[in-house]
Motif scaffolding. Structure first.
Motif, PDB file in Angstrom:
ATOM      1  N   THR A 102      41.474  -9.282  48.017  1.00  0.00           N
ATOM      2  CA  THR A 102      40.917  -8.674  49.230  1.00  0.00           C
ATOM      3  C   THR A 102      39.415  -8.473  49.103  1.00  0.00           C
ATOM      4  O   THR A 102      38.685  -8.572  50.097  1.00  0.00           O
ATOM      5  CB  THR A 102      41.582  -7.311  49.526  1.00  0.00           C
ATOM      6  N   GLY A 103      38.948  -8.210  47.873  1.00  0.00           N
ATOM      7  CA  GLY A 103      37.516  -8.024  47.670  1.00  0.00           C
ATOM      8  C   GLY A 103      36.742  -9.316  47.850  1.00  0.00           C
ATOM      9  O   GLY A 103      35.776  -9.383  48.616  1.00  0.00           O
ATOM     10  N   PHE A 104      37.172 -10.372  47.168  1.00  0.00           N
ATOM     11  CA  PHE A 104      36.434 -11.635  47.225  1.00  0.00           C
ATOM     12  C   PHE A 104      36.666 -12.388  48.534  1.00  0.00           C
ATOM     13  O   PHE A 104      35.856 -13.232  48.910  1.00  0.00           O
ATOM     14  CB  PHE A 104      36.798 -12.504  46.030  1.00  0.00           C
ATOM     15  N   TRP A 105      37.764 -12.089  49.224  1.00  0.00           N
ATOM     16  CA  TRP A 105      38.004 -12.681  50.542  1.00  0.00           C
ATOM     17  C   TRP A 105      37.486 -11.792  51.666  1.00  0.00           C
ATOM     18  O   TRP A 105      37.687 -12.119  52.831  1.00  0.00           O
ATOM     19  CB  TRP A 105      39.494 -12.956  50.735  1.00  0.00           C
ATOM     20  N   ARG A 106      36.869 -10.677  51.327  1.00  0.00           N
ATOM     21  CA  ARG A 106      36.254  -9.756  52.297  1.00  0.00           C
ATOM     22  C   ARG A 106      37.264  -9.255  53.338  1.00  0.00           C
ATOM     23  O   ARG A 106      36.950  -9.121  54.522  1.00  0.00           O
ATOM     24  CB  ARG A 106      35.072 -10.434  53.011  1.00  0.00           C
ATOM     25  N   LEU A 107      38.478  -8.986  52.905  1.00  0.00           N
ATOM     26  CA  LEU A 107      39.500  -8.505  53.833  1.00  0.00           C
ATOM     27  C   LEU A 107      39.318  -7.023  54.116  1.00  0.00           C
ATOM     28  O   LEU A 107      38.934  -6.251  53.243  1.00  0.00           O
ATOM     29  CB  LEU A 107      40.903  -8.751  53.266  1.00  0.00           C
ATOM     30  N   ARG A 108      39.602  -6.634  55.357  1.00  0.00           N
ATOM     31  CA  ARG A 108      39.585  -5.239  55.767  1.00  0.00           C
ATOM     32  C   ARG A 108      40.849  -4.961  56.563  1.00  0.00           C
ATOM     33  O   ARG A 108      41.113  -5.680  57.513  1.00  0.00           O
ATOM     34  CB  ARG A 108      38.338  -4.919  56.611  1.00  0.00           C
ATOM     35  N   PRO A 109      41.668  -3.989  56.155  1.00  0.00           N
ATOM     36  CA  PRO A 109      41.444  -2.963  55.143  1.00  0.00           C
ATOM     37  C   PRO A 109      41.341  -3.555  53.739  1.00  0.00           C
ATOM     38  O   PRO A 109      42.052  -4.503  53.403  1.00  0.00           O
ATOM     39  CB  PRO A 109      42.678  -2.066  55.256  1.00  0.00           C
ATOM     40  N   ALA A 110      40.459  -2.952  52.944  1.00  0.00           N
ATOM     41  CA  ALA A 110      40.266  -3.393  51.565  1.00  0.00           C
ATOM     42  C   ALA A 110      41.378  -2.827  50.691  1.00  0.00           C
ATOM     43  O   ALA A 110      42.147  -1.961  51.097  1.00  0.00           O
ATOM     44  CB  ALA A 110      38.894  -2.929  51.073  1.00  0.00           C
ATOM     45  N   GLY A 111      41.424  -3.309  49.448  1.00  0.00           N
ATOM     46  CA  GLY A 111      42.412  -2.798  48.513  1.00  0.00           C
ATOM     47  C   GLY A 111      43.758  -3.484  48.667  1.00  0.00           C
ATOM     48  O   GLY A 111      43.948  -4.384  49.489  1.00  0.00           O
ATOM     49  N   SER A 112      44.718  -3.040  47.861  1.00  0.00           N
ATOM     50  CA  SER A 112      46.014  -3.721  47.793  1.00  0.00           C
ATOM     51  C   SER A 112      47.180  -2.836  48.210  1.00  0.00           C
ATOM     52  O   SER A 112      48.313  -3.071  47.799  1.00  0.00           O
ATOM     53  CB  SER A 112      46.244  -4.230  46.364  1.00  0.00           C
ATOM     54  N   LEU A 113      46.933  -1.805  49.009  1.00  0.00           N
ATOM     55  CA  LEU A 113      48.003  -0.890  49.410  1.00  0.00           C
ATOM     56  C   LEU A 113      49.169  -1.634  50.056  1.00  0.00           C
ATOM     57  O   LEU A 113      50.332  -1.440  49.691  1.00  0.00           O
ATOM     58  CB  LEU A 113      47.443   0.167  50.362  1.00  0.00           C
ATOM     59  N   PHE A 114      48.890  -2.498  51.033  1.00  0.00           N
ATOM     60  CA  PHE A 114      49.953  -3.199  51.735  1.00  0.00           C
ATOM     61  C   PHE A 114      50.679  -4.180  50.811  1.00  0.00           C
ATOM     62  O   PHE A 114      51.884  -4.407  50.948  1.00  0.00           O
ATOM     63  CB  PHE A 114      49.395  -3.947  52.941  1.00  0.00           C
ATOM     64  N   HIS A 115      49.959  -4.740  49.868  1.00  0.00           N
ATOM     65  CA  HIS A 115      50.560  -5.720  48.967  1.00  0.00           C
ATOM     66  C   HIS A 115      51.442  -5.035  47.924  1.00  0.00           C
ATOM     67  O   HIS A 115      52.497  -5.568  47.551  1.00  0.00           O
ATOM     68  CB  HIS A 115      49.449  -6.544  48.324  1.00  0.00           C
ATOM     69  N   ILE A 116      51.023  -3.864  47.472  1.00  0.00           N
ATOM     70  CA  ILE A 116      51.867  -3.064  46.584  1.00  0.00           C
ATOM     71  C   ILE A 116      53.179  -2.736  47.287  1.00  0.00           C
ATOM     72  O   ILE A 116      54.267  -2.889  46.723  1.00  0.00           O
ATOM     73  CB  ILE A 116      51.130  -1.765  46.183  1.00  0.00           C
ATOM     74  N   PHE A 117      53.068  -2.271  48.521  1.00  0.00           N
ATOM     75  CA  PHE A 117      54.243  -1.893  49.303  1.00  0.00           C
ATOM     76  C   PHE A 117      55.167  -3.087  49.487  1.00  0.00           C
ATOM     77  O   PHE A 117      56.387  -3.005  49.255  1.00  0.00           O
ATOM     78  CB  PHE A 117      53.771  -1.328  50.648  1.00  0.00           C
ATOM     79  N   ALA A 118      54.607  -4.218  49.899  1.00  0.00           N
ATOM     80  CA  ALA A 118      55.421  -5.402  50.183  1.00  0.00           C
ATOM     81  C   ALA A 118      56.122  -5.907  48.927  1.00  0.00           C
ATOM     82  O   ALA A 118      57.337  -6.147  48.923  1.00  0.00           O
ATOM     83  CB  ALA A 118      54.547  -6.493  50.789  1.00  0.00           C
ATOM     84  N   TYR A 119      55.367  -6.083  47.855  1.00  0.00           N
ATOM     85  CA  TYR A 119      55.963  -6.636  46.632  1.00  0.00           C
ATOM     86  C   TYR A 119      57.051  -5.725  46.082  1.00  0.00           C
ATOM     87  O   TYR A 119      58.166  -6.182  45.772  1.00  0.00           O
ATOM     88  CB  TYR A 119      54.883  -6.855  45.567  1.00  0.00           C
ATOM     89  N   ALA A 120      56.747  -4.442  45.940  1.00  0.00           N
ATOM     90  CA  ALA A 120      57.702  -3.529  45.321  1.00  0.00           C
ATOM     91  C   ALA A 120      58.937  -3.331  46.179  1.00  0.00           C
ATOM     92  O   ALA A 120      60.065  -3.280  45.670  1.00  0.00           O
ATOM     93  CB  ALA A 120      57.025  -2.186  45.042  1.00  0.00           C
ATOM     94  N   ALA A 121      58.748  -3.217  47.500  1.00  0.00           N
ATOM     95  CA  ALA A 121      59.896  -3.015  48.380  1.00  0.00           C
ATOM     96  C   ALA A 121      60.824  -4.223  48.353  1.00  0.00           C
ATOM     97  O   ALA A 121      62.053  -4.085  48.253  1.00  0.00           O
ATOM     98  CB  ALA A 121      59.420  -2.740  49.802  1.00  0.00           C
ATOM     99  N   ILE A 122      60.255  -5.428  48.428  1.00  0.00           N
ATOM    100  CA  ILE A 122      61.073  -6.635  48.447  1.00  0.00           C
ATOM    101  C   ILE A 122      61.740  -6.869  47.092  1.00  0.00           C
ATOM    102  O   ILE A 122      62.933  -7.216  47.023  1.00  0.00           O
ATOM    103  CB  ILE A 122      60.225  -7.847  48.860  1.00  0.00           C
TER     104      ILE A 122
END
Length: 361
Positions: free
Chosen positions: A110-130
């Protein structure tokens, strides 16, 4: 009183209703389709695929499309990783380990791709939940549901371009290269996300609490913000908003809604979340909390009371870990600043150099 005013200040609106409508439709319509097809077991994959619509909130259409394409690629990679991990029948500690890796790598992306919202909150949620869901459907079906929802979210992101009054120029954005300091900051952020996720997840797992990833998600919340005060506010917002949201969750889940009713509630909650999240995080949490729990219950029904209890405890654990990290970094930076200042002064006035006039005294 000034701290309370700052903490609960509501920012002005910025076309939030447009984003809210896109995101509400982006999750609601795919879930209704899956429900009609009798494939609600695929709901979790569609739900996380719909997260694509969260990115590029108010950007011009060309920039939003590119932004959401990058976000979609990352989310699909995380969904795939979670689905593959689930097939290995992981235990809670293995999920903590995998989620920690996602926290760090997701933040780098997310940092190097300049994504906003920044950080990995959604990715943590998605990976762990699945990865926590056993007995999943075939991988190709899961990825088809996620990919189709991603494509629908991309189309919704471009939908305003069809109306001349809302159309923006199709111009490629100019993205300057990262400086060395910016790259260093991204790597530092990734390390912080990985550390707080590992610590929070380990505490929740050691305590035997279910859904340990909720602690990991909550731990990353205070890491977002320009100042220490803003970051601490976010941690408190997470706790206060979650507890208020759990009351709303109880009102929704305890009566026992039909699946189609839960889908409608999810769409409305997603609309409310995007309407509030950029304006007041505590208020947003009041609807984000039931959104997450109702989505979980739709795909995999469980004991609603236990679900609410786990969410409350893990939110406190995670937010506390995240705020502790913010304070540790703040203290470290202050000490480092003092050392550099002292070193600069010693260079400006080296020890042992006498005043020339002292020899004549």
């Amino acid at each position: 009183m000034s701290h309370l005013r700052d903490m609960f200040r509501i920012a002005p609106a910025n076309n939030d209703h447009q984003v809210a409508v896109r995101c509400g439709l982006g999750v609601g319509l795919p879930l209704l389709l899956l429900l009609g097809l009798g494939r609600i077991d695929l709901a979790i994959f569609a739900t996380f695929g719909a997260f694509t619509g969260i990115y590029g909130r108010n950007e011009p259409h060309r920039q939003r499309f590119g932004h959401q394409l990058r976000a979609a690629a990352l989310m699909l990679a995380v969904i795939t990783a979670g689905a593959l991990t689930s097939r290995l029948d992981p235990g809670p500690w293995e999920i903590v380990l995998g989620t920690t890796a996602v926290a760090g790598l997701g933040t780098l992306a997310t940092g190097f791709w300049r994504l906003r919202p920044a950080g990995s909150l959604f990715h943590i949620f998605a990976y762990a939940a699945i990865s926590s869901v056993p007995g999943q459907p075939p991988l190709w079906q899961a990825l088809l549901a996620a990919g189709a929802t991603v494509a629908f979210s991309l189309l919704l992101g471009l939908s305003g371009w069809l109306r001349p009054a809302y159309r923006t120029p199709w111009v490629k954005p100019n993205r300057p290269r990262f400086t060395w300091l910016q790259r260093r900051a991204i790597y530092a952020d990734a390390g912080q996300y990985a550390v707080v996720a590992a610590v929070a997840g380990s505490i929740a797992t050691a305590m035997g609490i279910g859904h340990n990833y909720w602690a990991m998600v909550a731990a990353t919340v205070p890491l977002v913000g320009l100042t220490v005060r803003n970051r601490m506010y976010r941690g408190l917002h997470r706790i206060l908003g979650t507890f208020a949201g759990l009351l709303l969750t109880a009102l929704i889940l305890l009566p026992g809604l039909e699946p189609w009713q839960m889908v409608v509630v999810i769409a409305l909650l997603q609309f409310g979340a995007e309407l509030l999240v950029a304006r007041q995080y505590a208020l947003a949490q009041v609807v984000i909390t039931p959104l997450a729990l109702v989505s979980t219950e739709l795909a995999h029904p469980s004991n609603a009371v236990l679900l609410i209890q786990d969410r409350a405890v893990e939110t406190v654990i995670g937010a506390a870990v995240g705020m502790a990290m913010v304070l540790v970094i703040h203290v470290h930076n202050r000490r480092l600043g003092r050392r550099r200042l002292a070193a600069a002064r010693s260079v400006a006035a080296p020890a042992g150099v006498r005043d020339p006039g002292a020899r004549r005294s």
